[in-house]
Design an enzyme around this catalytic site. Structure first.
Site, PDB file in Angstrom:
ATOM      1  N   GLU A  37      -3.607   8.687  11.021  1.00  0.00           N
ATOM      2  CA  GLU A  37      -2.139   8.630  10.006  1.00  0.00           C
ATOM      3  C   GLU A  37      -2.349   7.150   9.349  1.00  0.00           C
ATOM      4  O   GLU A  37      -2.315   6.246  10.493  1.00  0.00           O
ATOM      5  CB  GLU A  37      -1.312   9.300  10.747  1.00  0.00           C
ATOM      6  CG  GLU A  37      -0.189   8.722  10.919  1.00  0.00           C
ATOM      7  CD  GLU A  37      -0.676   7.061  12.269  1.00  0.00           C
ATOM      8  OE1 GLU A  37       0.054   6.943  12.082  1.00  0.00           O
ATOM      9  OE2 GLU A  37      -1.830   7.761  12.951  1.00  0.00           O
ATOM     10  N   GLU A  40      -4.264   5.200  12.640  1.00  0.00           N
ATOM     11  CA  GLU A  40      -5.464   4.872  11.768  1.00  0.00           C
ATOM     12  C   GLU A  40      -6.154   6.157  12.342  1.00  0.00           C
ATOM     13  O   GLU A  40      -7.372   5.892  11.836  1.00  0.00           O
ATOM     14  CB  GLU A  40      -5.528   4.056  11.820  1.00  0.00           C
ATOM     15  CG  GLU A  40      -5.099   2.858  10.522  1.00  0.00           C
ATOM     16  CD  GLU A  40      -5.060   1.084  10.597  1.00  0.00           C
ATOM     17  OE1 GLU A  40      -6.794   0.843  11.079  1.00  0.00           O
ATOM     18  OE2 GLU A  40      -4.703   0.346  10.270  1.00  0.00           O
TER      19      GLU A  40
END
Ligand code: FMN
Length: 901
Positions: free
Chosen positions: A726, A869
Site C-alpha cells: 500500500e 509498499e
C-alpha cells in the site's frame, strides 16, 4: 450456536517466541485464548508499543520468531490418523487450473464474531477434530459460526443482536475463544448493506451451469480428436495447378443486384475437391445469389408490425408480443453441437506438429472460411500471405526468437522461470505459415463503421483469423498464433506494402493431438476465468448469467470462502512426520506448509510461485490535520517511483522474483497511464474523517470490489501467492483508527509515528484518531460502516484483495500495519478469510502488533521495518515458498532409507 464442521486453526507457533529487539510492555491482548485449547504454547505476544529501535541495533539482533525456533517446543503432534473424509471434496486436480465457478450469491450475513487468537479456520468433519487437535496448527478452538446463515437473512428480525459486551471483553483482554459465539451483531444492518439484491435461495448446485465446460466433459471422450488419423495428404491434388474457373455468374444486369466483383475465382477443379469440395462451390454459389433479392422475396409480411407502435417497445413488452411467424430456424441438435464442438476444441497449438503437407483443397476451405468473416463496413480488410519456404520461415523464426528474448528479460524471475519452459511458436515445425494483414485504408475513406474507430479494420482481420482457426480445427489442422514480432520489422522482412498492418502470424499443420485445455493452462501459466465473472446484466457490475439473479461481487466472494481442508491438513502433518528431519524441526514453516496444504486442498501444496504484490494507493483527507510531515503529493510521486522500478519494493520484488502491480484506488491526483498501473480510482482521496465520514458506503464497497477484482486478475494470470502492499501519505492514521475499532485499544497505544514524526505531531495524530472515533462511534459489527467512517480506500481495497485471495484459495501474505488493519476488517466481513492469511512481517508500528495479536497471526519476519509498499511481505515470500518447497523436495525416511528415531 455452533457449527460442528468448522474447526479453527490456531497457528500458534510451536517455536520459540519472537524476541523483539526492544520492547516496552505487553499489549493489551496477548493471544491467550489459544492456550485455553491447546497444549502447545500460544503464539508469543509481541509488545504493543515498540519504540522504533535503531536500525543498526535491529540488524545486529538476529533473534526472530522464525529463524530461531526451539525444536523441543516445536514437536508438532501429528494427528494419530490422517483425516479420512474431508467435509469438502478436494478440488478436482484435473480441473485445478480452472478458477472456481462462484456460487450463487447467498444470503450472507456479515457477522462480526470475535474470533480469538489465530483463526485460520479448518473445514473438518467432527470426527477429524481429534487428529486435527493434536497438531500445533489445527486447534478446535470452538466452533465458529458459519459465515453464511441463510435463516438469518430469511428472518433477520428473529436474530438477537449480540450485545457488544464481547468487544468490551476483548478490549479488556478477556478474549475467550467462545467469543466467536453468535456475534451476529445487527445482521440486518450489514445484510442490507451487502445484499442489495434480493437474496437468492437456490443452493449452489442449482446455479446455471456454464455451458461450455460440462459439454466439454461429456463429449471429450467421444470426440477424441487426437485419435483421428491425420488425413492422408493427396499429393496429386497438391500438385495440381488450379485452373481459372469462372465461378461467379455475372448478375445484376439491371444494375440493382448485388455487387459482385466479376473476377474469376481461381478455384481448383471441382473434381479435385472431393469429398469436401462443396465448400468452394458453395462459396461460388453465394456470389451467384443475390442475398438482398432473396431476402426481399422471403420477407415476412408482418415486418411492418412494429412500425404501428409509436413508441419503441420495452424489452418486456416485446417479449409479450405474440410472434406472428416463427423465427428463422437454428441448426438441429447435431449441427449445433458440431458448431459448438469446434469452438470448444479449437486450440492454439505449438507442440506436436507433423510435417504432413496440407492439400490445396483443404487449405482453400480454411481460407474461404476466413474470407467469410464479418468486417467493418464489409471492407474485408484482410490479406493472407501463405508462406511455405523454409528460408522465409527461418527469417521469421529469428525475428520471433529475438522478441522472445526481449520478453523473457522483462519478466519477473518467478515468471521467467515458467516462461523458459514454454514453447511459444512453431514456425519451423509447420509446413505452412500464414500472415494475416489488415489494410486500414480498404473500403475507402468513408467505410461504414470505421469513422470513429479505425481499429475496426484490424478487428475485422482478427475475426478472419478466428474463422480460419475454427475451420482448420474441423480439418484436423492445428494453428498456432505467434505475436512475438515487431510488426514493422516483419512488414519489411516479408516485403509487405508499408500501409498494411500485420494482425496475425499463424503456424498451420497437422498435429498428433489437440490438447483438451489451453497449453498455457496446462503449464500453470494461467487459469480459465469463469463465465459468471464476465457476464453483466444491464449495467456493468450487475453480474448474472442468463436466467440467474444478479449477484453482488462481495457476496459471491464471501460465499466462496471456505475453511482449510482437514484432509489435506492431515496429510501435511503426516508427511512432515515422515520427512528426513526431526519432527517439528522446521518450526513455523511446518505450520505454514500445513496451512498451504489445507488452503489449496493439496498435499504437498503448490509452491507459491509466481507471486505478485499489489500496491493499493490512495490519499487521505485527514492529511489536512497535520498528521504527517510528508506532503500529500508524495503518494502520486511514489506511485511513479514504483512504476519506474526505483522503490524499495521493486528491489525486494526483483530479489524474490515477484511482479509489482500498482492499483490507483484513490490517489488525489490524476495519474498518467503507465504499464503496471491499474487505474481503478474510486475517488481522489478520502474526506477528512475528523469532520465527517471518510467515504460513503458505496465507495467502500466499490473499493472492496477493486481489491477482489485485482485478486481475481492476478490469480487468473497464474499467480499462486498474493502479497499486499500500500501507499498513501497519512494512511497510518486511518490504520490506527481501524485498529482501535477492532481491538478496543486506546488510540495512544496503537498510533505510531508512521513515516517518522516528532512528539508534537504524534500527539496531534493520537488526538485526531480519538476525535474521529468519538465523532463516528464506529460499530465493529458493521465493517463497511467502519471503513466509511475512518478507513482509507487502500484499506478497503486490501480487505477485498484478501477476501478475493481467500475465495480463490490462494495465500495472501500480509505486509504491515495498514494490511493488518485491513485484515481486521476482512475478518469482520468473513472470519474464514484468515485461513488464507500469512503475516509477512511485524512492523515497528505499535498498531500492527495489536492487529496481529487480535488476528492471532504470527509474523514471519521481524526486522522493525516500517515502510509499507509490500516490503515486509516480499521478504516473507521466500520463507513461504521454502515451506512449500520442502514438502515437495525433502525425502521421506522410507524413500531415503534413513532410520527413524
Ligand atoms: C491475439 C493472440 C495472440 C497470440 N499470440 C501467441 C503467441 O505469440 N505465442 C503463443 O504461444 N500463443 C499465442 N496465442 C495463443 C494463446 O496463448 C492461446 O490462444 C491461449 O493460451 C488460449 O489457448 P487456446 O487457444 O488453446 O484456447 C495468441 C492468441 C491470440 C488470440
Amino acid at each position: 450456536m455452533s457449527a460442528p464442521e468448522d474447526v479453527l486453526v490456531a497457528p500458534a507457533a510451536p517455536v520459540a517466541p519472537a524476541v523483539p529487539v526492544e520492547q516496552q510492555h505487553q499489549p493489551a491482548q496477548p493471544v491467550q485464548s489459544a492456550a485455553e485449547v491447546q497444549p502447545e504454547p500460544a503464539p508469543q505476544a509481541v509488545p504493543a508499543e515498540t519504540v522504533v529501535p535503531e536500525p543498526v541495533a535491529v540488524a545486529m539482533a538476529p533473534a526472530g520468531p522464525v529463524l530461531v525456533p526451539e525444536p523441543e517446543a516445536a514437536q508438532p503432534e501429528a494427528p494419530a490418523e490422517p483425516a479420512e473424509a474431508p467435509v469438502q471434496a478436494p478440488a478436482d486436480e484435473a480441473t485445478a487450473q480452472e478458477l472456481p465457478e462462484p456460487v450463487e450469491a447467498q444470503q450472507v450475513v456479515v457477522v462480526t464474531p470475535e474470533p480469538e487468537a489465530q483463526a485460520a479456520p479448518v473445514e473438518a468433519a467432527p470426527e477429524h477434530r481429534a487428529p486435527v487437535q493434536a497438531s500445533p496448527v489445527v486447534e478446535p478452538v470452538a466452533q465458529p459460526e458459519p459465515v453464511v446463515q441463510p435463516e438469518q437473512v430469511a428472518q433477520p428480525e428473529q436474530e438477537q443482536p449480540v450485545e457488544p459486551a464481547q468487544a468490551v471483553a476483548v478490549a479488556e483482554g478477556q478474549e475467550a475463544v467462545v467469543a466467536r459465539e453468535p456475534a451476529v451483531a445487527q445482521p440486518e444492518q450489514v445484510a442490507a448493506e451487502l445484499t442489495p439484491e434480493p437474496v437468492q435461495p437456490e443452493p449452489v448446485a442449482e446455479e446455471p451451469v456454464e455451458p461450455a465446460e460440462p459439454v466439454a466433459e461429456e463429449t471429450a471422450g467421444e470426440a477424441a480428436p487426437e485419435q483421428e488419423p491425420a488425413p492422408t495428404p493427396e499429393p496429386a491434388v497438391a500438385e495440381t495447378e488450379p485452373e481459372a474457373a469462372p465461378a461467379i455468374a455475372p448478375d445484376a444486369e439491371d444494375g440493382t443486384g448485388p455487387e459482385v466483383i466479376e473476377t474469376p475465382e481461381l478455384l481448383p477443379e471441382p473434381q479435385a475437391q472431393a469429398p469436401a469440395g462443396e465448400a468452394p462451390a458453395e462459396a461460388a454459389q453465394q456470389f451467384e445469389e443475390t442475398p438482398q433479392r432473396v431476402e426481399a422475396e422471403q420477407q415476412p409480411v408482418t415486418a411492418a408490425q412494429p412500425e404501428e407502435s409509436a413508441e419503441p417497445l420495452e424489452a418486456a413488452e416485446l417479449a409479450e408480443q405474440p410472434a406472428a411467424t416463427p423465427p428463422a430456424p437454428g441448426y438441429d441438435d447435431a449441427e449445433r453441437e458440431a458448431v459448438l464442438r469446434v469452438m470448444r476444441e479449437r486450440r492454439d497449438i505449438r507442440n506436436g506438429f507433423r510435417s504432413d503437407p496440407i492439400p490445396h483443397e483443404v487449405l482453400l476451405r480454411v481460407l474461404e472460411a476466413a474470407h467469410t468473416a464479418p468486417s467493418v463496413g464489409h471492407s474485408q480488410p484482410w490479406d493472407f500471405v501463405v508462406i511455405r519456404s523454409a528460408e522465409t520461415r527461418r527469417s521469421m523464426h529469428e525475428l520471433a526468437q529475438s522478441q522472445r528474448d526481449a520478453y523473457a528479460k522483462s519478466l519477473p524471475k518467478g515468471r521467467a522461470k515458467q516462461f523458459k519452459e514454454l514453447k511459444i511458436e512453431a514456425i519451423l515445425d509447420t509446413p505452412v505459415n500464414i500472415v494475416v494483414t489488415a489494410d486500414p485504408t480498404r473500403g475507402g475513406r468513408h467505410t461504414l463503421g470505421r469513422h470513429t474507430q479505425p481499429q475496426m479494420a484490424p478487428y475485422s482481420s482478427a475475426l478472419a483469423v478466428e474463422n480460419l482457426w475454427l475451420a482448420a480445427r474441423a480439418e484436423g489442422l492445428g494453428v498456432g498464433w505467434v505475436s512475438f514480432f515487431d510488426e514493422r520489422e516483419m512488414v519489411r522482412a516479408l516485403g509487405l506494402p508499408e500501409h498494411l498492418e500485420v494482425v496475425a502470424y499463424l503456424c498451420v499443420g497437422y498435429v498428433d493431438e489437440f490438447p483438451e485445455e489451453p497449453e498455457l493452462m496446462q503449464a500453470g501459466w494461467s487459469k480459465r476465468r469463469p463465465l459468471s465473472w464476465v457476464v453483466h446484466e444491464e449495467t456493468y457490475g450487475r453480474r448474472a448469467l442468463p436466467g440467474a439473479e444478479p449477484h453482488d461481487l462481495l457476496q459471491e466472494t464471501i460465499s466462496a470462502i471456505r475453511p482449510l481442508d482437514a484432509k489435506a491438513l492431515g496429510e501435511a502433518w503426516e508427511r512432515q512426520k515422515r520427512m528426513t528431519k526431526p519432527a517439528g524441526a522446521l518450526g513455523m514453516l511446518e505450520i505454514i506448509s500445513a496451512q498451504l496444504s489445507g488452503l489449496s486442498r493439496m498435499c504437498p501444496p503448490p509452491i507459491p510461485e509466481p507471486a505478485a504484490v499489489a500496491i493499493f494507493a490512495g490519499d487521505h483527507g485527514v492529511h489536512a490535520q497535520g498528521v504527517t510531515a510528508w506532503p500529500q503529493e508524495v503518494t502520486a510521486q511514489m506511485v511513479a517511483n514504483f512504476l519506474g522500478g526505483g522503490a524499495v519494493c521493486n528491489a525486494f520484488a526483483a530479489q524474490v522474483g515477484a511482479e509489482v502491480c500498482v492499483v490507483d484506488v484513490g490517489v488525489a491526483t490524476d495519474l498518467p497511464a503507465t504499464p503496471g498501473l491499474l487505474p481503478r480510482k474510486v475517488r481522489p482521496g478520502t474526506a477528512d474523517f475528523t469532520t465527517g465520514p471518510a467515504l460513503t458506503r458505496e465507495e467502500v464497497l466499490a473499493a472492496i470490489e477493486v481489491g477482489i477484482e485485482t485478486a481475481r486478475d492476478l490469480v487468473a494470470a497464474g499467480n499462486k501467492a498474493l502479497l499486499t502492499g500500500e501507499m498513501g501519505i497519512a494512511n497510518t492514521t486511518a490504520s490506527a483508527a481501524l485498529i482501535c475499532v477492532y481491538t478496543g485499544i486506546d488510540a495512544a497505544e496503537v498510533t505510531g509515528r508512521g513515516t517518522g514524526i516528532n512528539d508534537e505531531m504524534h500527539a496531534r495524530k493520537v488526538d485526531v484518531v480519538r476525535r474521529a472515533l468519538d465523532l463516528h462511534q464506529p460499530d465493529p459489527a458493521d465493517p463497511i460502516g467502519v471503513l466509511a467512517a475512518v478507513g482509507g480506500l487502500e484499506h478497503a481495497a486490501m480487505a477485498g484483495f484478501l477476501l478475493g485471495g481467500a475465495s480463490l484459495r490462494t495465500p495472501v501474505i500480509l505486509d504491515g500495519v495498514s494490511a493488518g488493519a485491513a485484515a481486521l476488517v476482512a475478518r469482520a466481513i468473513a472470519p474464514e478469510a484468515l485461513a488464507a492469511c500469512i503475516a509477512g512481517h511485524r512492523s515497528a508500528e505499535p498498531g500492527h502488533v495489536a492487529a496481529l495479536n487480535k488476528l492471532g497471526l504470527r509474523p514471519l519476519v521481524d526486522l522493525d521495518l516500517r515502510l509499507g509498499e509490500g516490503t515486509g511481505a516480499l521478504l516473507a515470500l521466500l520463507i513461504v515458498q521454502s515451506a512449500a518447497r520442502a514438502m515437495h523436495e525433502v525425502a521421506t525416511f522410507d524413500s531415503a532409507g534413513v532410520t527413524e528415531k
